[in-house]
Design a protein around this motif. Structure first.
Motif, PDB file in Angstrom:
ATOM      1  N   ARG A 162       5.547   2.340  -5.151  1.00  0.00           N
ATOM      2  CA  ARG A 162       4.749   1.030  -5.176  1.00  0.00           C
ATOM      3  C   ARG A 162       5.009  -0.014  -6.146  1.00  0.00           C
ATOM      4  NH1 ARG A 162       0.161   3.179  -5.882  1.00  0.00           N
ATOM      5  NH2 ARG A 162      -0.235   2.664  -8.014  1.00  0.00           N
ATOM      6  N   GLY A 211      -6.583  -0.230   0.384  1.00  0.00           N
ATOM      7  CA  GLY A 211      -5.730  -1.394   1.016  1.00  0.00           C
ATOM      8  C   GLY A 211      -6.702  -2.239   1.817  1.00  0.00           C
ATOM      9  N   THR A 247      -5.087   3.976   1.850  1.00  0.00           N
ATOM     10  CA  THR A 247      -5.246   3.000   2.908  1.00  0.00           C
ATOM     11  C   THR A 247      -6.902   2.327   2.613  1.00  0.00           C
ATOM     12  OG1 THR A 247      -6.082   5.161   3.969  1.00  0.00           O
ATOM     13  CG2 THR A 247      -4.113   4.042   4.505  1.00  0.00           C
ATOM     14  N   VAL A 252       1.397  -7.410   5.202  1.00  0.00           N
ATOM     15  CA  VAL A 252       1.107  -5.764   4.511  1.00  0.00           C
ATOM     16  C   VAL A 252       2.276  -5.082   4.761  1.00  0.00           C
ATOM     17  CG1 VAL A 252      -0.404  -3.813   5.048  1.00  0.00           C
ATOM     18  CG2 VAL A 252      -1.342  -6.215   5.198  1.00  0.00           C
ATOM     19  N   CYS A 253       2.717  -4.324   3.583  1.00  0.00           N
ATOM     20  CA  CYS A 253       3.913  -3.555   3.585  1.00  0.00           C
ATOM     21  C   CYS A 253       3.216  -2.090   3.238  1.00  0.00           C
ATOM     22  CB  CYS A 253       4.748  -3.876   2.409  1.00  0.00           C
ATOM     23  SG  CYS A 253       6.299  -2.667   2.413  1.00  0.00           S
ATOM     24  N   THR A 254       3.180  -1.187   4.101  1.00  0.00           N
ATOM     25  CA  THR A 254       2.513   0.217   3.879  1.00  0.00           C
ATOM     26  C   THR A 254       3.424   1.359   4.276  1.00  0.00           C
ATOM     27  OG1 THR A 254       0.604   1.579   4.417  1.00  0.00           O
ATOM     28  CG2 THR A 254       1.499   0.248   6.054  1.00  0.00           C
ATOM     29  N   ASP A 255       3.168   2.457   3.382  1.00  0.00           N
ATOM     30  CA  ASP A 255       3.657   3.688   3.545  1.00  0.00           C
ATOM     31  C   ASP A 255       3.050   4.031   4.800  1.00  0.00           C
ATOM     32  OD1 ASP A 255       4.948   6.243   3.242  1.00  0.00           O
ATOM     33  OD2 ASP A 255       3.697   6.893   1.450  1.00  0.00           O
ATOM     34  N   VAL A 279       0.721  -1.105   0.079  1.00  0.00           N
ATOM     35  CA  VAL A 279       0.016   0.015  -0.058  1.00  0.00           C
ATOM     36  C   VAL A 279       0.807   1.273  -0.103  1.00  0.00           C
ATOM     37  CG1 VAL A 279      -1.932   1.054   1.377  1.00  0.00           C
ATOM     38  CG2 VAL A 279      -1.759  -1.193   1.279  1.00  0.00           C
ATOM     39  N   ASP A 280       0.843   1.956  -1.160  1.00  0.00           N
ATOM     40  CA  ASP A 280       1.664   3.199  -1.007  1.00  0.00           C
ATOM     41  C   ASP A 280       1.056   4.266  -1.979  1.00  0.00           C
ATOM     42  OD1 ASP A 280       3.744   5.359  -1.480  1.00  0.00           O
ATOM     43  OD2 ASP A 280       4.912   3.789  -0.513  1.00  0.00           O
ATOM     44  N   GLY A 328      -0.900   5.139   6.969  1.00  0.00           N
ATOM     45  CA  GLY A 328      -0.358   3.903   7.269  1.00  0.00           C
ATOM     46  C   GLY A 328      -0.512   3.268   8.576  1.00  0.00           C
ATOM     47  N   GLU A 361      -1.710  -4.962  -4.953  1.00  0.00           N
ATOM     48  CA  GLU A 361      -1.117  -3.819  -4.561  1.00  0.00           C
ATOM     49  C   GLU A 361      -2.376  -2.591  -4.593  1.00  0.00           C
ATOM     50  OE1 GLU A 361       0.537  -1.141  -8.136  1.00  0.00           O
ATOM     51  OE2 GLU A 361       0.502  -3.162  -8.932  1.00  0.00           O
ATOM     52  N   LEU A 421      -3.872   2.062   9.083  1.00  0.00           N
ATOM     53  CA  LEU A 421      -4.088   1.017   8.377  1.00  0.00           C
ATOM     54  C   LEU A 421      -3.316  -0.378   9.237  1.00  0.00           C
ATOM     55  CD1 LEU A 421      -4.817  -0.727   5.992  1.00  0.00           C
ATOM     56  CD2 LEU A 421      -2.656  -0.170   4.804  1.00  0.00           C
TER      57      LEU A 421
END
Length: 84
Positions: free
Chosen positions: A21, A44, A41, A57-60, A14-15, A69, A37, A72
């Motif tokens: 991303r 996401g 949010t 989950v990989c988030t900004d 999530v970016d 983020g 992707e 999230l």
């Protein structure tokens, strides 16, 4: 191409920055992971509900909108295992 020994778990990236991303998605896919992707949010959270195979989950952190983020991540933690 996914290696036979790699897990088939999905990773959610999530970016709001397209280039960041895209790079993350490309790198994870090259490593053999399935990647979902999302831009922001809200997308996401929707992706989590729509993709029960997501295990990471990989988030900004800093993203525009009502939730960032960290929000999230807290939502994911609160609902872990109940998205399905």
């Amino acid at each position: 191409m996914q290696s036979q020994s790699m897990p088939s778990h999905h990773i959610l990236v999530v970016d709001d920055d397209f280039l960041v991303r895209s790079h993350a998605v490309e790198s994870l896919e090259k490593a053999g992971f399935r990647v979902v992707e999302a831009f922001g949010t809200a997308a996401g959270l929707a992706a989590l509900k729509d993709n029960p195979g997501i295990k990471l989950v990989c988030t900004d952190v800093n993203m525009p909108g009502e939730l960032n983020g960290m929000d999230l991540a807290m939502s994911v933690r609160a609902h872990h295992g109940t998205w399905r």
